[in-house]
Design an enzyme around this catalytic site. Structure first.
Site, PDB file in Angstrom:
ATOM      1  N   GLU A 198       0.783  -0.780   0.118  1.00 12.66           N
ATOM      2  CA  GLU A 198       0.112  -0.100  -0.197  1.00 12.66           C
ATOM      3  C   GLU A 198       1.259   0.888   0.318  1.00 12.66           C
ATOM      4  OE1 GLU A 198      -2.816  -0.498   2.368  1.00 12.66           O
ATOM      5  OE2 GLU A 198      -4.416   1.766   2.034  1.00 12.66           O
TER       6      GLU A 198
ATOM      7  N   GLU B 205       1.988   1.743  -3.796  1.00 10.86           N
ATOM      8  CA  GLU B 205       1.002   2.173  -4.734  1.00 10.86           C
ATOM      9  C   GLU B 205       1.042   3.569  -3.994  1.00 10.86           C
ATOM     10  OE1 GLU B 205      -2.879  -0.001  -3.468  1.00 10.86           O
ATOM     11  OE2 GLU B 205      -3.527   1.481  -5.144  1.00 10.86           O
TER      12      GLU B 205
ATOM     13  N   CYS C 209      -8.698  -2.470   3.703  1.00 11.13           N
ATOM     14  CA  CYS C 209      -7.996  -3.295   4.403  1.00 11.13           C
ATOM     15  C   CYS C 209      -9.722  -3.787   5.050  1.00 11.13           C
ATOM     16  CB  CYS C 209      -6.939  -3.732   5.385  1.00 11.13           C
ATOM     17  SG  CYS C 209      -6.525  -1.770   5.800  1.00 11.13           S
TER      18      CYS C 209
ATOM     19  N   SER D 273      -7.855   1.490  -2.425  1.00 12.35           N
ATOM     20  CA  SER D 273      -6.302   1.115  -2.569  1.00 12.35           C
ATOM     21  C   SER D 273      -6.512  -0.362  -3.760  1.00 12.35           C
ATOM     22  CB  SER D 273      -5.753   0.861  -1.439  1.00 12.35           C
ATOM     23  OG  SER D 273      -4.470  -0.217  -1.740  1.00 12.35           O
TER      24      SER D 273
ATOM     25  N   LYS E 161     -15.558  -9.939   7.306  1.00 11.52           N
ATOM     26  CA  LYS E 161     -15.389 -11.084   7.181  1.00 11.52           C
ATOM     27  C   LYS E 161     -14.868 -12.232   6.418  1.00 11.52           C
ATOM     28  CE  LYS E 161     -10.644  -8.640   7.572  1.00 11.52           C
ATOM     29  NZ  LYS E 161      -9.612  -8.559   6.860  1.00 11.52           N
TER      30      LYS E 161
ATOM     31  N   GLU F  14     -16.560 -11.764   2.969  1.00 15.96           N
ATOM     32  CA  GLU F  14     -15.406 -10.756   2.100  1.00 15.96           C
ATOM     33  C   GLU F  14     -14.695 -12.038   1.472  1.00 15.96           C
ATOM     34  OE1 GLU F  14     -11.721  -9.916   3.682  1.00 15.96           O
ATOM     35  OE2 GLU F  14     -11.447  -8.537   2.365  1.00 15.96           O
TER      36      GLU F  14
ATOM     37  N   GLU G 166     -13.930 -11.690  -6.613  1.00 22.07           N
ATOM     38  CA  GLU G 166     -12.903 -11.787  -6.404  1.00 22.07           C
ATOM     39  C   GLU G 166     -11.333 -12.157  -5.745  1.00 22.07           C
ATOM     40  OE1 GLU G 166     -15.345  -9.699  -5.724  1.00 22.07           O
ATOM     41  OE2 GLU G 166     -14.231  -7.629  -4.909  1.00 22.07           O
TER      42      GLU G 166
ATOM     43  N   CYS H  38     -10.812  -2.153  14.096  1.00 25.29           N
ATOM     44  CA  CYS H  38     -10.666  -3.742  14.547  1.00 25.29           C
ATOM     45  C   CYS H  38     -11.298  -4.279  16.043  1.00 25.29           C
ATOM     46  CB  CYS H  38      -9.396  -4.275  14.018  1.00 25.29           C
ATOM     47  SG  CYS H  38      -9.513  -4.071  12.852  1.00 25.29           S
TER      48      CYS H  38
END
Lengths: 575, 401
Positions: free
Chosen positions: A282, A285, A302, A322, A361, A364, A369, A502
């Site tokens: 990241e 990037e 994230c 990102s 999650k 996710e 993808e 989190c």
């Protein structure tokens, strides 16, 4: 300041405080079900009624502000009788298996009905139970909603609307049929639910729970053909102790590794490692976009709750996100490629499990993808609570277990990766690395205090050798929504869907302690300070991974395994 | 066609249809009008009996006051608003315009019960017929004036003003927490005055005759006349206009209504299903807010329902319980769960599965709801059922227990 008397005790509080809060401040707990300190006043349960001298009737204390000279009584025999009646009426229309038979109930630990029954000394139920039918909404990959358990306190509705700016839950139908539901009863999986699980955290009765995946994980472990690998997210180690009566913020990482080993996982890894990896990608990037004048701000990716929110509510920011996968998914991708190769295993024989502070999650890892040729980066996601319950069901008491160690080759981690567990952490970790990569000099002060803390929106201007970089951090989706109205003012933005990041995730232990996030956060920052390595790019294991497998950040291989290349699409996958 | 003893006078308050009363009000100016209103002693006709002038004073100096006329007549047995709308729409229109002028309110709503198709049509026709006058009003008296006629969604709870406001905002109709009261913060956060159709229809009369004359009718706390909706087991059901405090309930039933056609009178519901019933020995009571309150019941909306001996008290109680259970907004626990419990207990009794202790439980629930419920619906939901149990216990205990 306003002075009033509560049960003949003088109290001084600021103007605008409710009687309920004033009473709480002197340790006088008034029973309540719909009240929640972080949410708007609802006034539905009516349990918090009080008597005010000179005023007729029984006003509710949560909605009545204090006044100078007020004399309040909170526990007269009459009030207590009324409260018992109200409570009793709730139980009368609760599933038959309840009726306060708490010993046999799976959600008794968190159930506020049980706590209230104790507080209010309910010995017998006088009203006549009424049969009730409810439906289970299991359309979501992350959460399930058992409407037969719901008491319509409206906390989930309010947290979803007020704190998260999502608002998929609403009271529907009328009169006796009133229940919390989604648009046209489509179910949480078929509307704009982010899966963040904040509703679950505030639910007083456990009507909303995560989609449990314990059984699937246990089955995989029992299957001799499967190689079951587990990764544990940074924040889990600071919270799991709470499920065993430990204080919040105590790091039980080593005991947890031992527990996982005793649960017969084949390999135990730390998601902090892939958090370090995320930082490498990241920050590369960011530097690339910044130096090439490409689209800014760069917004972190994230948090799956945030990504889902962005897709539904802020599609115009899609090119700002990102392309990095989340640490969980990066780790999963490495496990089924680099690790499989190294170990001589077929990717299809590896079962990749992660323990996360997060319910989103669970959805996710099912996104298209995140799947390649039918191979999922991550197969199953357990929440902190699920892991705790697995440990408990084996009769282990976590705090007393001997210390264990994560496995190689991903065994070395840094404080930077650990910071992913708290709001502002990704930003701080990225800045630690980006600064040094850009300037090739050592960072003068490693802590970025401006992006720390539990404030909803934080911003800072970082001077990197004369180049000013404006960064911002938001936690909670309503805060994020507010911040992103001004997205163009910044170069780099970190978003976390849950309050506090989190550590306040929907998969964390359910706590009624108002300071719990503070305690978890403090524990986390303390440990970062004690880590030998505190910058991701200084992690030798990361360096080795690049040397052996990935080449360099943003390499072709990195892109293949660690980034999302497809255009964003709504991740709706019917179950 | 039912007989209307005094009603003609009421409806003819503005016979020429030239807005004479409105013109007079404009001439007076808003402060003098308020003064007249105060002297008149008008109280709200929707059920609560709260002083109209006192309510208006809360918002008197606020800009952007919203005025809502509540025509969501949901109380079983009540049809006075419907009658006014269908037969005296002009009176209401003039009342609305006077009130809007007095309150400086350019945003005005008439919230009509959706089932009242004829009433809606009549009101629209009245608007069409008086277009010129309304144009004059908008240009000369109240620039920016806008009247919106809205059809309700069919919720009884919209009788509660905060629920009605939520409904107008397109939200689920459930009550709001008070304070803030609507006069402070109502529709879209603006100061909002909500009044019943009958209340506002009194405005032209007060302006025409002066507050003094209006208050010469009736008794302390209940000035002026009141529309009484008489229904049930009576010879001549219908709408009657009475002078408050000057006629007894017995006279209304026997003199105006002609008594029960067959059989003996058993009980009377004096003000709709949210009020406690009266037995025959309790009918020598003046009909005004104070007297009925003293007798432990309420004038409510003025829906007098007469039941003769053929009516079983348990059936009536079940009916009322079912109604309240279905109409609770579902937000506050004592009302939602309480009404469910009352309904359940009564049905068990009716099915012969009851116990005498259930009657005490019903009273406990009703007490809890009356003390702790969030709005008027919940607070009054147990009145009828518990009064039936008190007065006709044998109907409950009898063969059923």
């Amino acid at each position: 300041m306003i002075t009033l008397k509560i049960n003949d005790k003088s109290v001084k509080v600021t103007e605008g405080t409710s009687i309920f809060e004033a009473a709480e401040s002197i340790g006088c707990k008034i029973p309540a079900l719909c009240y929640h300190r972080d949410l708007s006043v609802y006034g539905g349960c009516r349990l918090c009624i009080v008597e005010i001298k000179g005023r007729a009737g029984f006003p509710i204390s949560c909605a009545t502000p204090v006044e100078e000279g007020m004399e309040v009584l909170t526990h007269t025999p009459e009030i207590c009788e009324l409260r018992k009646n109200i409570f009793d009426l709730i139980i009368a229309y609760y599933p038959f298996e309840c009726q306060l038979k708490c010993d046999s109930c799976a959600t008794n630990k968190i159930c506020e009905l049980r706590q209230l029954a104790e507080e209010m000394e309910i010995n017998e139920l006088k009203f006549v139970p009424i049969a009730r039918q409810g439906e289970m909404d299991d359309s979501s990959l992350a959460l399930k909603f058992d409407s037969s358990r719901c008491i319509n306190c409206g906390r989930c509705v309010r947290v979803c609307r007020e704190v998260q700016h999502v608002g998929i839950l609403t009271p529907s139908r009328r009169g006796p049929a009133t229940q919390v539901s989604t648009f046209m009863d489509k179910g949480m999986g078929n509307v704009d639910c982010t899966g963040c699980g904040q509703c679950l955290l505030v639910c007083p009765v456990g009507a909303i729970q995560e989609n449990f995946e314990i059984n699937q994980v246990l089955a995989a472990i029992a299957d001799p053909k499967k190689h079951v690998v587990v990764q544990v997210a940074p924040s889990v180690r600071f919270t799991i102790g709470e499920e065993f009566g430990e204080k919040a913020g105590v790091n039980l990482e080593k005991q947890m590794v031992t527990a996982l080993r005793k649960l017969n996982f084949d390999q135990i890894f730390d998601t902090v490692f892939s958090a370090d990896l995320t930082i490498m990608e990241e920050s590369a990037e960011f530097i690339k976009r910044f130096t090439e004048g490409a689209k800014l701000p760069l917004i972190s990716s994230c948090c799956p709750g945030w990504i889902r929110f962005a897709e539904d509510h802020l599609p115009e920011l899609k090119d700002n996100l990102s392309t990095c996968k989340s640490p969980q998914q990066m780790f999963g991708a490495l496990l089924k490629s680099y690790y499989a190769e190294k170990k001589g295993l077929e990717p299809k024989d590896i079962v990749s499990v992660s323990v996360m502070p997060c319910t989103a999650k669970k959805a996710e890892c099912m996104r298209p993808e995140m799947i390649e040729n039918g191979i999922y980066d991550v197969d199953y996601v357990l929440t902190t609570r699920e892991l705790a319950s697995m440990i408990q069901s084996r009769g282990m008491h976590l705090p007393e277990l001997p210390e264990g160690k994560y496995d190689a080759p991903f065994g070395i981690t840094t404080g930077a990766g650990l910071l992913f567990g708290v709001s502002g952490g990704v930003m701080e970790a990225a800045l630690r690395t980006a600064y040094e990569l850009i300037t090739k000099e050592e960072l003068p002060k490693i802590e970025f205090d401006d992006v720390r803390g539990l404030k909803g929106i934080k911003s800072a201007e970082i001077d990197i050798k004369g180049t000013k970089i404006k960064v911002a951090v938001a936690n909670g989706l309503e805060n994020s929504w507010q911040l992103l109205k001004h997205a163009d003012d910044y170069h780099f933005i970190e978003i976390m869907a849950c309050t506090g990041g989190c550590i306040g995730g929907g998969g964390q232990p359910i706590s009624r302690d108002p300071d719990v996030l503070q305690k978890r956060k403090n524990g986390l920052y303390k440990d970062d300070k004690n880590m030998k390595l505190r910058k991701s790019h200084k992690n030798p294991a990361i360096q080795q991974l690049y040397k052996e497998f990935l080449g360099h950040p943003l390499s072709e291989k990195s892109h293949h395994y660690l980034h999302i290349n497809a255009d964003l699409q709504s991740p709706f996958i019917p179950k | 066609m039912p007989e209307h003893k005094y009603l003609k006078k009421f409806i003819e308050a503005s016979p020429s249809g030239d807005f004479a009363n409105l013109r007079k009000a404009v001439e007076y100016g808003r402060d003098k009008c308020l003064n007249e209103l105060e002297i008149s002693g008008l109280v709200g006709r929707g059920g609560a009996g709260f002083s109209t002038a006192a309510k208006w004073k809360f918002a008197w100096n606020s800009p952007d006051v919203v005025l809502i006329c509540n025509g969501d007549e949901g109380e079983p047995g009540s049809f006075k608003d419907r009658y006014i709308l269908e037969n005296g729409a002009f009176l209401l229109l003039e009342g609305l315009l006077i009130s809007a002028f007095m309150l400086n309110s350019s945003e005005v709503y008439l919230y009509i019960r959706d089932e009242y198709k004829d009433a809606l049509e009549a009101f629209h026709k009245c608007l069409d017929d008086n277009l010129d006058l309304i144009v004059w009003y908008c240009e000369q008296v109240n620039p920016g004036f806008e009247l919106k006629v809205v059809c309700g969604g069919g919720a009884y709870v919209c009788g509660d003003e905060t629920s009605l406001i939520n409904s107008l905002e397109g939200k689920r109709p459930h009550s709001r927490i008070k304070p803030p009261y609507p006069a402070e913060k109502g529709l879209r956060g603006l100061p909002t005055i909500v009044n019943n159709v009958e209340t506002l229809s009194n405005l032209p009369l007060i302006i025409r005759d002066g507050g003094e004359k209006f208050s010469s009718m009736g008794v302390e706390g209940s000035r002026g006349s009141k529309l009484i909706c008489l229904s049930g087991n009576v010879e001549k059901p219908g709408l009657y206009e009475i002078e408050m405090g000057k006629i007894t309930l017995e006279e209304i039933i026997y003199t105006l209504g002609g008594g029960c056609p067959n059989g003996k009178l058993k009980f009377v519901i004096p003000g709709g299903t949210s009020t406690a019933v009266l037995a025959p020995d309790g009918l020598k009571i003046a009909v005004d807010y104070g007297s009925l309150r003293k007798a432990g019941t309420s004038l409510g909306t003025g829906a007098v329902i007469v039941a003769d001996e053929s009516v079983d008290a348990l059936d009536a109680a079940c009916n009322a319980a079912d109604f309240f259970m279905s109409e609770t907004c579902g937000i506050c626990f004592p009302c939602k769960e309480g009404n469910r419990q009352i309904d359940h207990l009564l049905n068990l009794i009716r099915q012969g599965k009851g116990q005498e202790s259930y009657l005490k439980l019903i009273q406990d629930v009703a007490l809890t709801a009356s003390c702790a419920a969030r709005c008027g619906l919940g607070q009054s939901c147990g009145n009828m059922v518990t009064s039936l149990i008190d007065k006709f216990r044998t109907d409950f205990v009898g063969a059923k227990l």
